[in-house]
Write a protein that holds these residues in place. Structure first.
Motif, short mmCIF file in Angstrom:
data_model
loop_
_atom_site.label_atom_id
_atom_site.label_comp_id
_atom_site.label_asym_id
_atom_site.label_seq_id
_atom_site.Cartn_x
_atom_site.Cartn_y
_atom_site.Cartn_z
N SER A 208 -5.16 5.05 8.66
CA SER A 208 -5.66 4.20 7.57
C SER A 208 -6.78 3.29 8.08
O SER A 208 -6.59 2.56 9.06
N THR B 258 -1.89 7.19 3.11
CA THR B 258 -3.30 6.92 2.78
C THR B 258 -3.60 7.48 1.39
O THR B 258 -2.93 8.40 0.92
N TYR C 108 0.49 4.17 -2.76
CA TYR C 108 0.06 5.52 -2.41
C TYR C 108 1.14 6.55 -2.72
O TYR C 108 0.83 7.70 -3.04
N GLN D 219 0.83 -1.21 0.00
CA GLN D 219 0.00 0.00 0.00
C GLN D 219 0.86 1.25 0.00
O GLN D 219 0.56 2.22 -0.69
#
Length: 702
Positions: free
Chosen positions: A435, A80, A44, A40
């Motif tokens: 998150s 995020t 991001y 992630q």
């Protein structure tokens, strides 16, 4: 006895003592979260316009600091999707995407957001979120989720994306290039997205994000997903292609020159401003260069898209011991497309895009660049990012706390998030926040304290030290699928429809926020500001003109609205009026109108009773209006009365001298006592209809 100030200064002390079972739970949860955090973070970072390694940097120090000084045991802080997009949008006007200057400003923005959050927390300003209504938050979140997801459409298709300054225009340009999509890239992206969506429904405990990363990387390496070639322009046997590519190259060089000139010019102007001087010629030159840069960027975007449409194939018989020559691809040929051009060297791509080389090692300590003028320019976007990030963090914390009965301190969470961004900026991190997906993984995996977040950060650090070489072949389409699967789950139009059923003014504010955010993208701050202003304006309209209604008696003796329940008035000698608002400067004029309107409907009335149980406050304007209105009504033979005033309001009446003006016997403790008093004063009266000119009515909400 524990020192409360020590626990406030070091909130992580509340974790202790920890049982072996709790430590084991945190270790398992931390490793589970790390399996999601690492891919992630890279995804991001790409969304923020940064090299993917900066997502790993943001997954280290900020995670540790936030969990040590936050208030939630389950909140996981780090990169995020929402703040990554906001960061890219905030920095884009000041630097070219992906350049060192862009990275420098992104890190400085994290410092600024951290300072704002820390200040809000220290001064206990978490109440500021009370000014943002839920429909506004929903409208913004829906629009942002669509923007984030659709902004990655070009990565799915493997086509260039323009940067015109308008999200909708750029999206349309991507849609126009669907015919040039790379089939294998699209297939891998859709496959990864399908695994993520379906996998979550099958078993949420499996780290499906890690699964698609591993599968995508192995597949990419096995089939040679990335096919690159490099050549000189003079090796292309197509003059018209060379002209297009030369124009693209010249445009890129000119943009680089203008960026250097703007940097030098800004430095000169900063020096002059610090001395209190002003140079009109330099200011004019700055505006001229900025305009030229904007127009040239449009031309370069068009040339880039035009170049991407070119298909080149190696000329048969070349490339063996001599320079490979290239020609326009013919039907059935395997072809390459121009991907980038630097100083006359053309980079060609015949496959899909991969992450590429990821630097190995931990982020080094580095003081963020500090530019006061630039920070002032970034301040509006930074404030919106600070508030939206806090909104994300608190909503996640409260959702999890509702299941565990954990007490959440919003101000302490602001302090933790602020310190995380400040500390992270000294270790090359961009803006971070809480998150939802990773916090949910921690909760489901049995986390017991913030120790799980530290475990996840340490695991990310180990990945930076030992695993980065294995990430080279990871397709960028897989990273895009990870982001899309995360943000599309945030889309919730049902809440706006529910808001319409409850309060249409709130729903209008939410819909307006959605529309403005979508239209103004990538400048997302405007949508939030417009939404807050719209919600505030509609609230004030409702406050200025609140609901009021003449009352009647139901058969069971209960007071109710005359029109709402189709009731006859109680008497033609007195009127009972319900006024659902405080008597303050914004609505006293409407109160006077409601009183006069009620009396105009009952010309024989000698008294008007105001039900005071809905009045929560009286200010100076309200007191003066009551004083004047009471005097005016007395001249016409009408007595103004109140019933059921709350104790603070009654005291305000006493301090304002209104008890003497109205008369003690006209301030009654309850509405039913007041009705009895009125009936005694006007004994023998029976319910009658109002005058023919007007029926008993009410002033409804606007």
């Amino acid at each position: 006895m524990p020192n409360p100030w020590l626990y406030r200064l070091l909130p992580f002390l509340n974790w202790f003592p920890m049982s072996p079972r709790a430590v084991r739970g945190d270790l398992i949860a931390g490793l589970s979260v790390a399996m999601v955090l690492i891919p992630q973070g890279m995804a991001y970072a790409a969304l923020a316009g940064l090299p993917v390694v900066y997502g790993l940097y943001a997954s280290a120090v900020p995670v540790i600091v936030a969990t040590l000084w936050g208030s939630s045991r389950f909140l996981h802080t780090g990169p995020t999707a929402m703040l990554s997009l906001l960061s890219a949008a905030a920095v884009a006007p000041f630097a070219v995407l992906g350049t060192e200057r862009f990275i420098e400003i992104s890190v400085m923005l994290a410092l600024l957001v951290g300072l704002l959050r820390l200040g809000l927390g220290v001064f206990r300003m978490n109440v500021i979120m009370n000014f943002v209504s839920q429909p506004v938050i929903v409208g913004f979140t829906n629009a942002a989720a669509l923007i984030i997801g659709l902004s990655l459409l070009n990565t799915f298709l493997n086509v260039p994306r323009t940067s015109s300054g308008s999200f909708l225009v750029d999206l349309w340009h991507v849609v126009e290039q669907i015919g040039q999509a790379h089939p294998l890239t699209l297939l891998i992206g859709l496959g990864a997205l399908a695994i993520l969506v379906v996998g979550q429904k099958i078993n949420k405990r499996i780290p499906w994000v890690l699964v698609v990363v591993v599968l995508g990387t192995l597949l990419s390496a096995a089939i040679g997903f990335e096919r690159k070639a490099e050549t000189r322009l003079d090796a292309i046997d197509a003059p018209e292609v060379i002209r297009t590519l030369e124009a693209w190259d010249q445009g890129n060089r000119r943009l680089t020159e203008i960026a250097a000139q703007l940097t030098e010019l800004n430095a000169q102007l900063d020096t002059l401003r610090h001395r209190g001087d002003f140079d009109a010629q330099l200011e004019a030159r700055l505006l001229e260069l900025q305009h030229t840069q904007k127009e040239l960027r449009k031309d370069v975007n068009e040339l880039r898209a035009e170049s991407h449409a070119i298909r080149l194939s190696p000329v048969p018989g070349t490339g063996s011991g001599e320079t490979t020559r290239w020609r326009l691809a013919q039907e059935g040929d395997s072809f390459y497309r121009p991907e980038a051009i630097r100083q006359g060297q053309l980079i060609l791509s015949g496959g899909g895009k991969v992450v590429g080389e990821v630097p190995r090692g931990l982020p080094s300590f580095s003081v963020p660049h500090f530019d006061l003028e630039l920070m002032l320019a970034l301040l509006p976007a930074a404030l919106v990012m600070a508030l939206i990030g806090f909104m994300e963090a608190t909503s996640i914390s409260r959702a999890l706390a509702a299941q565990t009965r954990e007490k959440i301190d919003g101000n302490q969470e602001l302090i933790g998030q602020g310190l995380a961004n400040i500390a992270g900026s000294f270790f090359q991190s961009y803006t971070v926040s809480g998150s939802f997906s990773r916090s949910a993984v921690a909760f489901r995996s049995g986390a017991q304290s913030g120790l799980f977040a530290i475990v996840s950060a340490l695991t990310a650090m180990l990945a930076m030290l030992f695993l980065t070489p294995y990430l080279y072949h990871l397709p960028q389409a897989v990273l895009a699928a990870i982001v899309m699967s995360a943000v599309f789950g945030l889309i919730d139009f049902r809440s706006l429809f529910k808001a319409w059923q409850v309060n249409r003014a709130d729903a209008v504010a939410g819909a307006l926020t959605f529309a403005v955010t979508l239209y103004a993208a990538p400048d997302l701050a405007g949508g939030v500001i417009v939404g807050v202003l719209a919600a505030t304006f509609l609230f004030l309209v409702g406050t200025v003109k609140p609901r009021s209604e003449i009352q009647g008696l139901r058969q069971d003796g209960v007071l109710a609205g005359a029109i709402t329940h189709d009731l006859a008035p109680i008497s033609d000698r007195f009127v009972v009026l319900r006024f659902d608002a405080s008597l303050v400067f914004m609505n006293v004029a409407h109160f006077e109108e409601a009183v006069l309107d009620a009396l105009s409907r009952f010309p024989r009335a000698e008294a008007l009773l105001v039900l005071g149980d809905s009045i929560n406050r009286l200010d100076a304007s309200g007191a003066e209006k009551l004083r004047a209105l009471t005097a005016d009504l007395k001249k016409t033979g009408v007595t103004l009365m109140f019933s059921g005033l709350k104790r603070p309001v009654r005291r305000a009446f006493e301090r304002a001298g209104l008890v003497e003006v109205l008369g003690e016997d006209n301030l009654l403790s309850s509405k039913y006592q007041a009705i009895c008093v009125l009936k005694e004063r006007y004994a023998g009266e029976v319910p009658v209809q109002a005058s023919q000119e007007a029926e008993p009515g009410r002033n409804g909400p606007v």
